[in-house]
Design a protein around this motif. Structure first.
Motif, PDB file in Angstrom:
ATOM      1  N   GLY A  51      -2.450   1.915  -4.277  1.00 50.15           N
ATOM      2  CA  GLY A  51      -3.489   1.078  -5.182  1.00 50.15           C
ATOM      3  C   GLY A  51      -2.784  -0.311  -5.614  1.00 50.15           C
ATOM      4  N   CYS A  52      -1.601  -0.573  -4.815  1.00 49.67           N
ATOM      5  CA  CYS A  52      -1.139  -1.821  -5.371  1.00 49.67           C
ATOM      6  C   CYS A  52      -1.474  -2.837  -4.321  1.00 49.67           C
ATOM      7  N   GLY A  53      -2.202  -2.902  -3.386  1.00 44.85           N
ATOM      8  CA  GLY A  53      -2.881  -3.873  -2.676  1.00 44.85           C
ATOM      9  C   GLY A  53      -2.115  -4.223  -1.482  1.00 44.85           C
ATOM     10  N   LYS A  54      -1.269  -3.439  -0.959  1.00 47.05           N
ATOM     11  CA  LYS A  54      -0.428  -3.811   0.322  1.00 47.05           C
ATOM     12  C   LYS A  54      -1.186  -3.866   1.506  1.00 47.05           C
ATOM     13  N   SER A  55      -2.246  -3.106   1.813  1.00 46.88           N
ATOM     14  CA  SER A  55      -2.973  -3.457   2.964  1.00 46.88           C
ATOM     15  C   SER A  55      -3.813  -4.431   2.730  1.00 46.88           C
ATOM     16  N   THR A  56      -4.269  -4.959   1.916  1.00 43.40           N
ATOM     17  CA  THR A  56      -4.817  -6.383   1.667  1.00 43.40           C
ATOM     18  C   THR A  56      -4.085  -7.352   1.818  1.00 43.40           C
ATOM     19  N   ALA A  57      -2.945  -7.127   1.336  1.00 40.38           N
ATOM     20  CA  ALA A  57      -1.912  -8.296   1.544  1.00 40.38           C
ATOM     21  C   ALA A  57      -1.550  -8.329   2.935  1.00 40.38           C
ATOM     22  N   ALA A  58      -1.281  -7.193   3.767  1.00 38.65           N
ATOM     23  CA  ALA A  58      -1.059  -6.899   5.024  1.00 38.65           C
ATOM     24  C   ALA A  58      -2.155  -7.855   5.922  1.00 38.65           C
ATOM     25  N   ALA A  59      -3.550  -7.785   5.677  1.00 44.12           N
ATOM     26  CA  ALA A  59      -4.410  -8.286   6.230  1.00 44.12           C
ATOM     27  C   ALA A  59      -4.417  -9.885   5.977  1.00 44.12           C
ATOM     28  N   VAL A 106       0.449  -6.753  14.072  1.00 46.99           N
ATOM     29  CA  VAL A 106       0.225  -5.982  12.798  1.00 46.99           C
ATOM     30  C   VAL A 106      -0.252  -4.641  12.941  1.00 46.99           C
ATOM     31  N   ILE A 107       0.858  -3.445  12.407  1.00 46.75           N
ATOM     32  CA  ILE A 107       0.714  -2.307  12.855  1.00 46.75           C
ATOM     33  C   ILE A 107       0.350  -1.617  11.554  1.00 46.75           C
ATOM     34  N   ASP A 108      -0.532  -0.683  11.654  1.00 45.44           N
ATOM     35  CA  ASP A 108      -0.717   0.382  10.370  1.00 45.44           C
ATOM     36  C   ASP A 108      -0.106   1.559  10.422  1.00 45.44           C
ATOM     37  N   PHE A 109       1.096   1.748   9.874  1.00 42.76           N
ATOM     38  CA  PHE A 109       1.804   2.877   9.936  1.00 42.76           C
ATOM     39  C   PHE A 109       1.491   3.862   8.649  1.00 42.76           C
ATOM     40  N   ASP A 110       0.597   3.514   7.778  1.00 42.31           N
ATOM     41  CA  ASP A 110       0.020   4.445   6.674  1.00 42.31           C
ATOM     42  C   ASP A 110      -0.952   5.299   7.146  1.00 42.31           C
ATOM     43  N   MET A 111      -0.462   6.281   7.877  1.00 43.03           N
ATOM     44  CA  MET A 111      -1.221   7.171   8.719  1.00 43.03           C
ATOM     45  C   MET A 111      -2.096   8.162   8.345  1.00 43.03           C
ATOM     46  N   ARG A 112      -1.976   8.384   6.696  1.00 48.76           N
ATOM     47  CA  ARG A 112      -2.806   9.452   6.178  1.00 48.76           C
ATOM     48  C   ARG A 112      -4.228   8.895   5.524  1.00 48.76           C
ATOM     49  N   ARG A 113      -4.378   7.469   5.983  1.00 46.51           N
ATOM     50  CA  ARG A 113      -5.733   6.811   5.561  1.00 46.51           C
ATOM     51  C   ARG A 113      -6.090   5.868   6.621  1.00 46.51           C
ATOM     52  N   ARG A 114      -7.288   5.029   6.292  1.00 44.36           N
ATOM     53  CA  ARG A 114      -7.624   4.298   7.188  1.00 44.36           C
ATOM     54  C   ARG A 114      -7.213   2.927   7.004  1.00 44.36           C
ATOM     55  N   ASP A 149       6.775 -12.630  17.905  1.00 42.89           N
ATOM     56  CA  ASP A 149       7.874 -13.248  16.873  1.00 42.89           C
ATOM     57  C   ASP A 149       7.908 -12.644  15.738  1.00 42.89           C
ATOM     58  N   ILE A 150       7.103 -11.832  15.036  1.00 44.98           N
ATOM     59  CA  ILE A 150       7.031 -10.985  14.055  1.00 44.98           C
ATOM     60  C   ILE A 150       6.143  -9.754  14.358  1.00 44.98           C
ATOM     61  N   ILE A 151       6.540  -8.715  13.856  1.00 42.92           N
ATOM     62  CA  ILE A 151       5.776  -7.393  13.660  1.00 42.92           C
ATOM     63  C   ILE A 151       5.834  -6.974  12.225  1.00 42.92           C
ATOM     64  N   LEU A 152       4.626  -6.796  11.891  1.00 44.47           N
ATOM     65  CA  LEU A 152       4.187  -6.483  10.312  1.00 44.47           C
ATOM     66  C   LEU A 152       3.748  -5.361  10.144  1.00 44.47           C
ATOM     67  N   PHE A 153       4.289  -4.547   9.530  1.00 46.80           N
ATOM     68  CA  PHE A 153       4.066  -2.884   9.269  1.00 46.80           C
ATOM     69  C   PHE A 153       3.575  -2.648   7.841  1.00 46.80           C
TER      70      PHE A 153
END
Length: 277
Positions: free
Chosen positions: A100-108, A124-132, A202-206
């Motif tokens: 709920g801190c907005g990290k996925s929105t920040a990543a996008a 950009v890789i989504d490794f928060d695998m418990r949710r979409r 150059d960058i991988i953002l997780f």
């Protein structure tokens, strides 16, 4: 900005000289068709992501089109790049104490902001695998997850989506039952080595799981160069930020803390603004 671009090119050359031949996995791991190119055209073979206009108009993806609304993420992007270049980093994780801190929105939003740096290639890789997570924010649908990619059930080039010429997304369309074991496995390490060798980002953002919600991140964060800790204004307590920062520092370099969902009105910004420390 020219000086920043020159510094990026210099850091890239120094990095490549230190790692002239990246590790390549066995033939049965993440195979790539023999006729696939190995340069920038390789990126262009991936399907392009389609973003619904309503997501942009509702300001969830403030950085998508650039302009004044993207200023906060552009500033964060530039400060990130300065540290990445200075330290020779490539793998950057985003995490938080709790959900709920907005990290996925920040990543996008960071992905779209980085995408406007035409000389940078970002994955950009989504490794928060418990949710979409990112898939839900970007309103994308599919049948697989990054866990399936790591296990070899689906090739990355069939799963990934491209934004423009220089940003690639690896999303989760389904949840995973045992993400901690997957993220701490040798297969994940091999996948990342393969990804860097084939796509040369150059960058991988997780986008990684919250630190205090499970042990999903505990093993994986040792495989990144640094991490940003996101906290929600008026929601995340100072104590929780302090504990999370100390936990994070034991696992990787703490690039900084982002105070998200912070609203204030000034002569320059009149919208939601994330402060960087």
């Amino acid at each position: 900005m020219d000086r920043l671009q020159q510094a990026i090119q210099k850091a890239r050359k120094e990095r490549d000289s230190r790692h002239p031949q990246p590790a390549v996995p066995r033939e049965d791991q993440h195979p790539v068709p023999e006729d696939s190119p190995r340069d920038e055209d390789f990126w262009l073979t991936l399907p392009e992501i389609s973003i619904e206009p309503r997501l942009i108009s509702r300001n969830r993806l403030m950085s998508y089109s650039g302009g004044p609304d993207a200023t906060s993420y552009d500033m964060l992007r530039t400060k990130m790049l300065q540290q990445i270049i200075s330290n020779g980093w490539r793998r950057v994780a985003l995490t938080s104490p709790y959900s709920g801190c907005g990290k996925s929105t920040a990543a996008a939003n960071l992905a779209f902001s980085l995408g406007r740096q035409e000389d940078l290639r970002t994955i950009v890789i989504d490794f928060d695998m418990r949710r979409r997570g990112l898939a839900e924010i970007l309103k994308q649908s599919g049948s697989h997850s990054m866990a399936d990619v790591i296990k070899g059930k689906v090739p990355f080039h069939e799963h990934a989506l491209r934004h423009g010429n220089n940003v690639i997304f690896g999303l989760n369309y389904t949840s995973t039952r045992n993400p901690a074991e997957i993220l701490q496995s040798r297969k994940t390490i091999e996948f990342l080595e393969w990804l860097e060798a084939e796509y040369k980002p150059d960058i991988i953002l997780f986008d990684t799981p919250p630190l205090m919600a499970s042990d999903d991140s505990q093993g994986f964060l040792r495989n990144v160069d640094c991490a940003l800790l996101l906290a929600a204004a008026d929601e995340t307590s100072i104590d929780h930020i302090d504990v999370a920062e100390r936990q994070l520092a034991e696992l990787t370099n703490v690039m900084g803390i982002v105070l998200n969902k912070c609203r204030y009105i000034s002569g320059t910004f009149g919208y939601e603004y994330g402060s960087y420390y």
